[in-house]
Design an enzyme around this catalytic site. Sequence first.
Site, PDB file in Angstrom:
ATOM      1  N   TRP A 195     -12.041  -1.400  13.237  1.00  0.00           N
ATOM      2  CA  TRP A 195     -11.655  -1.496  11.866  1.00  0.00           C
ATOM      3  C   TRP A 195     -12.749  -0.549  11.182  1.00  0.00           C
ATOM      4  CZ3 TRP A 195     -14.944  -3.317   7.600  1.00  0.00           C
ATOM      5  CH2 TRP A 195     -14.603  -3.156   6.261  1.00  0.00           C
ATOM      6  N   ASP A 362      -3.399  -1.271  -6.728  1.00  0.00           N
ATOM      7  CA  ASP A 362      -3.677  -1.834  -5.361  1.00  0.00           C
ATOM      8  C   ASP A 362      -3.184  -3.425  -5.694  1.00  0.00           C
ATOM      9  OD1 ASP A 362      -5.183  -2.487  -2.683  1.00  0.00           O
ATOM     10  OD2 ASP A 362      -4.879  -0.181  -2.900  1.00  0.00           O
ATOM     11  N   ASP A 363      -3.743  -4.246  -4.490  1.00  0.00           N
ATOM     12  CA  ASP A 363      -3.669  -5.611  -4.440  1.00  0.00           C
ATOM     13  C   ASP A 363      -4.139  -6.380  -5.480  1.00  0.00           C
ATOM     14  OD1 ASP A 363      -3.382  -7.916  -3.104  1.00  0.00           O
ATOM     15  OD2 ASP A 363      -4.880  -7.610  -1.674  1.00  0.00           O
ATOM     16  N   ARG A 439      -7.247 -13.139   7.610  1.00  0.00           N
ATOM     17  CA  ARG A 439      -7.567 -13.054   6.410  1.00  0.00           C
ATOM     18  C   ARG A 439      -6.559 -14.134   5.458  1.00  0.00           C
ATOM     19  NH1 ARG A 439      -6.129  -7.934   2.192  1.00  0.00           N
ATOM     20  NH2 ARG A 439      -8.091  -7.764   1.425  1.00  0.00           N
ATOM     21  N   TRP A 473       1.940   0.811   1.437  1.00  0.00           N
ATOM     22  CA  TRP A 473       2.755  -0.471   2.278  1.00  0.00           C
ATOM     23  C   TRP A 473       1.469  -0.791   3.260  1.00  0.00           C
ATOM     24  CZ3 TRP A 473       8.394  -1.608   3.461  1.00  0.00           C
ATOM     25  CH2 TRP A 473       8.449  -2.566   4.354  1.00  0.00           C
ATOM     26  N   ASP A 474       1.025  -2.090   2.980  1.00  0.00           N
ATOM     27  CA  ASP A 474      -0.152  -2.318   3.823  1.00  0.00           C
ATOM     28  C   ASP A 474       0.432  -3.551   4.898  1.00  0.00           C
ATOM     29  OD1 ASP A 474      -2.758  -2.546   4.577  1.00  0.00           O
ATOM     30  OD2 ASP A 474      -3.514  -2.926   2.482  1.00  0.00           O
ATOM     31  N   CYS A 519      -0.437   1.673   5.551  1.00  0.00           N
ATOM     32  CA  CYS A 519      -1.928   1.173   5.531  1.00  0.00           C
ATOM     33  C   CYS A 519      -1.918   0.032   6.437  1.00  0.00           C
ATOM     34  CB  CYS A 519      -2.323   0.793   4.248  1.00  0.00           C
ATOM     35  SG  CYS A 519      -4.037   0.246   3.998  1.00  0.00           S
ATOM     36  N   ASP A 541     -10.407   2.104   6.089  1.00  0.00           N
ATOM     37  CA  ASP A 541     -11.058   1.409   4.861  1.00  0.00           C
ATOM     38  C   ASP A 541     -12.383   1.962   4.638  1.00  0.00           C
ATOM     39  OD1 ASP A 541      -9.044   0.304   4.024  1.00  0.00           O
ATOM     40  OD2 ASP A 541      -9.600  -1.842   4.904  1.00  0.00           O
TER      41      ASP A 541
END
Length: 719
Positions: A195, A362-363, A439, A473-474, A519, A541
């Site tokens: 990551w 975003d989120d 997460r 699209w994550d 993503c 990221d």
Amino acid sequence: MITFDEALSCFHLTNGRVSMVISVLKDDAGVSELVMPYVGAAIPSCEDLNALLPTEEFASFDSLRQLLPYCLPTEDRGDYRPTMLCAEDEQGFLTTEMVYTGEYTVTDGKPALPGLPATYCEAPGEAQTLTLTLRDPVTKLTARLSYTVFAEHDAFAASVTLTNEGDRTLYLRNAGSLALHLPGRWDMLHLEGSWARERRPERVAPALLTRQIESVRGASGHEHNPFAALMAPDATEFDGRVYGVSLVYSGDFRICVDENAEDSTRLVAGINPRVLRWRLAPGGSFQTPEAVLVYSGSGLNGMSQTFHRLYRTRLARGPWRDRERPILINNWEATYFNFDHEKIMKIARTAARVGIELFVLDDGWFGHRDMDDSSLGDWVPDTRKLPRGLKALAEDINALGLRFGLWFEPEMISPDSDLYRAHPDWCLHVAGRRRTEGRRQLILDLSRAEVQDYVIGAVSRVLASAPIGYVKWDMNRNFTEVGSTVTPGGELHHRYMLGLYRCMDAITSAFPEVLFESCSGGGGRFDAGILYYMPQTWTSDDTDAMERLKLQYGTSIVYPASAMGAHVSAVPNHQVLRTTPLNTRGQVAMGGNFGYELDLSAQTPEDIELIRQQVAFVKQIRRTTQQGVFTRLMSPFEGEVTAWSFRDEERLLLFAARRMSFPKEQPPVLRLRDLPEGSLWRDEQGRVHTAASLAGAGFVMPLPRGDFQSTVVVLERVK
Ligand code: GLA
């Protein structure tokens, strides 16, 4: 482009620059098998290449099979190396034998693969496809091997369709896409990572063992990319023989490179057999993903440039494929989950002033998501943050002259969500076991049609509810407890991917004007499979400019710049706490699809002016960076200076950046070895340079002294 030589019993696939030869090998019992004695630089005709094959004389102790370059190496027939096909019968026996039936077809163009992403043709003359039929004499398992040769790309595409033509159920335990054999010893190059530090090239020397990369995570992953190259040990960026293999697949893959004592190297690429046990009932079929094989006689850059052009023009699809990509501002690193209508508008107003073209929310806009512990699956705008709704926000942003884009994570479900409360069995899980959260979320069981329909419906409703021009699209966690209430375990990993591809296909086809960017915790699913549905992917990221040099450089080994999202973020950088100049951050991000990811409303007037200039400059040059030829010149993995170039018919854009400075250093000199012969280029001072002098003497880059500096030079083509 594809011919069959009856006398020599061999097929020759060629475009005049590269060749692949497939021969029919008959044993003493009259049984025919298929081998691939040669792939590489074009040969004029299908010569008798069987002389290249090993003979019994050189076979080791027990079997010639492990030396032969089989097109479809199978299990339990004396081939002890990694194989490509294994079908278990009802008694649990693995013996699989694939005999060439003599049936073959040659078709113009390239047929689509049902339910799977693949490269394609726009006109029948662009490629030819050879299909060869093999059958197991006992189980009647039938394999149709497809090999496509492209007229304009030095690439072959390969895949296999397996059909059970017998009357007994079989279980596929291995179903690979491509086997490639090369005589001699080869370095293996692949892209390793984790990551926030994805796709670093690692070159592994030949060894008498199996070098293997894989994923069992349910995504191609941050760790290994579904790509490997075999490089001649003396091959470099610009010289030498390189074979690149890239899987057009986003799930669990395996690529292994096996070298044996007889100096024969075998590469096998395909779905990871560790997670495959696919029930193939009589009459049933299984389609393997596609593998793309590129040959370059001009080093790694040559291989990369072939992948770039093929993937940019004949893998990516839709109206955005050839359009200039918009310059965007994303609010993630500016606000994280903490925003409301007015805060977003404040950033958007500055963005409009500096010429930015797209605002991406975003989120955190849906459910009651104030941190990453809830609401995935509940794709309903949060009226606490957006009291006037999503449509009003999108319209307000449109009124400023910007398009509006939105983040989704459609494959996920939060345990704290209405969706989970209604359908606790819709996630991947094994009854009676704990459900491991990653997460704070679980993964939807996309092998189920009703779950796919939910995802398609939920995302489509939001897209239809407001003027949305872009979607991020994550996908932010990997598989655990891969179970389902309906799908058998050995099919679930691949059926998830088929379900995901169905969702992506349905949504992107229904909204062709929307630009989709994929993503996965940054670049955890940056692969050729996703690029078929979404022409760009968030690279990582990690947005620090110095880290990005490595990220973009490594990603470019396979993927075109038009596939990479690249944003300027705030300093100190949020991932590594480094402070780099805004000029450098901008010039690095210009090497991909350019954007910003910081609070524009909090910048100094001087920085805003520089941002305005960066935006204006990117608009001038982005056709070249997004559609031109990209060349790696100096590697961030080898020294303090990184350099690359972009070029099209009109201009040549040179980029160089330095990490750490040292005393008495000289400016970097870029030798540009792949310019069109005889071309002339005018620099910003009006000096004209010949292609020959740029290749020989090179171009001296005016890189300012000091740490973290960069420079961009544009040369116009005058001839
Ligand atoms: C992932 C993405 C980020 C951001 C967050 C939102 O980490 O890579 O860019 O979208 O999710 O939660």
